[in-house]
Design an enzyme around this catalytic site. Sequence first.
Site, PDB file in Angstrom:
ATOM      1  N   SER A  86      18.081  55.930 -41.447  1.00 51.42           N
ATOM      2  CA  SER A  86      17.354  54.984 -42.312  1.00 51.42           C
ATOM      3  C   SER A  86      16.551  53.996 -41.473  1.00 51.42           C
ATOM      4  CB  SER A  86      18.341  54.193 -43.178  1.00 51.42           C
ATOM      5  OG  SER A  86      18.945  55.041 -44.107  1.00 51.42           O
ATOM      6  N   GLY A 121      13.776  62.633 -48.291  1.00 54.69           N
ATOM      7  CA  GLY A 121      13.506  61.800 -49.466  1.00 54.69           C
ATOM      8  C   GLY A 121      13.067  60.412 -49.044  1.00 54.69           C
ATOM      9  N   GLN A 138      15.744  53.950 -51.728  1.00 54.12           N
ATOM     10  CA  GLN A 138      14.427  54.565 -51.544  1.00 54.12           C
ATOM     11  C   GLN A 138      13.445  54.036 -52.574  1.00 54.12           C
ATOM     12  OE1 GLN A 138      15.169  58.794 -51.530  1.00 54.12           O
ATOM     13  NE2 GLN A 138      16.206  58.718 -49.549  1.00 54.12           N
ATOM     14  N   ASP A 140      26.143  58.457 -49.176  1.00 52.78           N
ATOM     15  CA  ASP A 140      25.953  59.676 -48.385  1.00 52.78           C
ATOM     16  C   ASP A 140      27.264  60.235 -47.832  1.00 52.78           C
ATOM     17  OD1 ASP A 140      23.261  59.687 -48.836  1.00 52.78           O
ATOM     18  OD2 ASP A 140      22.749  58.645 -46.980  1.00 52.78           O
ATOM     19  N   LYS A 150      20.731  64.536 -54.547  1.00 52.12           N
ATOM     20  CA  LYS A 150      20.554  64.491 -53.083  1.00 52.12           C
ATOM     21  C   LYS A 150      19.968  65.820 -52.573  1.00 52.12           C
ATOM     22  CE  LYS A 150      21.949  60.341 -52.845  1.00 52.12           C
ATOM     23  NZ  LYS A 150      20.962  59.301 -52.630  1.00 52.12           N
TER      24      LYS A 150
HETATM   25  C1  S3P Z   1      18.338  56.210 -48.019  1.00 51.92           C
HETATM   26  C2  S3P Z   1      18.751  55.936 -49.293  1.00 51.92           C
HETATM   27  C3  S3P Z   1      19.695  56.777 -50.046  1.00 51.92           C
HETATM   28  C4  S3P Z   1      20.403  57.777 -49.142  1.00 51.92           C
HETATM   29  C5  S3P Z   1      19.471  58.438 -48.171  1.00 51.92           C
HETATM   30  C6  S3P Z   1      18.796  57.403 -47.288  1.00 51.92           C
HETATM   31  C7  S3P Z   1      17.395  55.285 -47.360  1.00 51.92           C
HETATM   32  O1  S3P Z   1      18.980  57.489 -51.032  1.00 51.92           O
HETATM   33  O2  S3P Z   1      21.061  58.748 -49.916  1.00 51.92           O
HETATM   34  O3  S3P Z   1      20.163  59.362 -47.373  1.00 51.92           O
HETATM   35  O4  S3P Z   1      17.211  55.365 -46.133  1.00 51.92           O
HETATM   36  O5  S3P Z   1      16.809  54.440 -48.063  1.00 51.92           O
HETATM   37  P1  S3P Z   1      18.690  56.872 -52.493  1.00 51.92           P
HETATM   38  O6  S3P Z   1      17.806  55.719 -52.325  1.00 51.92           O
HETATM   39  O7  S3P Z   1      18.035  57.972 -53.264  1.00 51.92           O
HETATM   40  O8  S3P Z   1      20.034  56.519 -53.048  1.00 51.92           O
END
Ligand code: S3P
Length: 441
Positions: A25, A97, A172, A322, A349
């Site tokens: 992240s 994502g 996200q 996660d 996911k």
């Molecule tokens: C992340 C947010 C999470 C997580 C992903 C990384 C991020 O997703 O599952 O692996 O870096 O902002 P979501 O925002 O869809 O929950």
Amino acid sequence: MSNSITIKKKINSFNKKIEVSGDKSLSIRWILFSSLANGKSESKNLLKSEDVLAAINAIKKLGIKSEFKKDKCIIYGRGIDGYKYKKNITINAKNSGTLGRLILGLLINAENKIKIIGDKSLSKRDFKRVTKPLEKFGASFKLKNKKFLPLEIQGSKFLKPISYFEKKGSAQCKSSIIFAGLRANGTTFIKAKKSRNHTEILCRYLNLPIKLKSKKKYDYIEIKKAKKIKPLNYNIPSDISSSAFFIVLTLLSKNSQMTIKNVNINPSRTGVIDILNMMGSKITFSNIKKYKGEKIADIKIKSVNNFKSINCPTNLNSSAIDEFLIIFLIAARAKGISKFKDLSELNHKESPRLDWGAKILNSMGVKTIKTNNSIQIFGNPNLNIKKKIIIKNYLKDHRVFMTSVIAALTFGGKWKIYDKDSINSSFPNFLKLIKNLNENN
Ligand code: S3P
């Protein structure tokens, strides 16, 4: 070379100090912020995985240069309005994502249409959750079947701020809107269900016009148009989500211990530790430090003989989002029935992870009761697998692969796990670290 691995033997006892790779992240966020900065930003310990390299390639398409020098990555930002929006740009977010969604927030001023594509897994994931609020700023979108990649974004010169209520607990979605808020004229208001807060922390560290108020259930964020972003030199700490596989490996192995060094223990990410400690582990932090608004520590873990089942508090869901697959393995070993609720996001996911969690457990001989958003796991402290288990066709979800490897090394059985290259998206040296543990004992 075969893309599957076979595991037929449990891991031997170990006592090790290890370092896992950089936080995914933070690595992706560092790249995006640095791409907007005025001048040269440097990072150390950037995660070198496919998701992160996809982010480097994405900013390259937008005219932002970067280079790797030994353990450093350098990005030459051209300022907040420095992206070159040429015609016919296609950005491939691959499996990420985070990249696909966050970058859309920055592209809402694109003068030409930009196409976003991704791999098979990302192409099954919901992008409407970000394009819908981003449309309100003034950008327009075309998505496959109104929801999926490939999508096309056309930005606007006349961006107005929005008020947005993020209800899913998705960092996200929240981050994408924060980035867009940095481009819109006026103040963007966000009320967001709790989720990881790295974007907010970086905005604050960079002195960007952000105001944060944290209440029990929601965060309230105000963000204004940014004029300038200073370069961001950053030592990326290790990833707690990658560490989680080694934490559970140690907990489930006999007479073993491990220290994982320099891990980001931001409280919005440490749900896994809280949950595992509630189940009878004694995971501790040492050498706790603050770094540019983040919290970092060494994590110490010892094997546990008796795990308790858990009725997992749903307020820990987002800070462990996660890690549920790997937490389910502890529930499989625990005495009693563990309950996890309100987890519909897990099926959004890289693969439908709630379904895959149940599939892995069932193939291990563990009973589960699953609904669309919950799972009950009937633990068995004496579980010792003897049969053959095959794991395949899981959309190459890196966390399904790594969870299966940990299950094989701790519960026994003869496992064949396909698509080992899935680890390249988040943790390319996962198998090397496992091999080192196995060999040097
Ligand atoms: C992340 C947010 C999470 C997580 C992903 C990384 C991020 O997703 O599952 O692996 O870096 O902002 P979501 O925002 O869809 O929950």
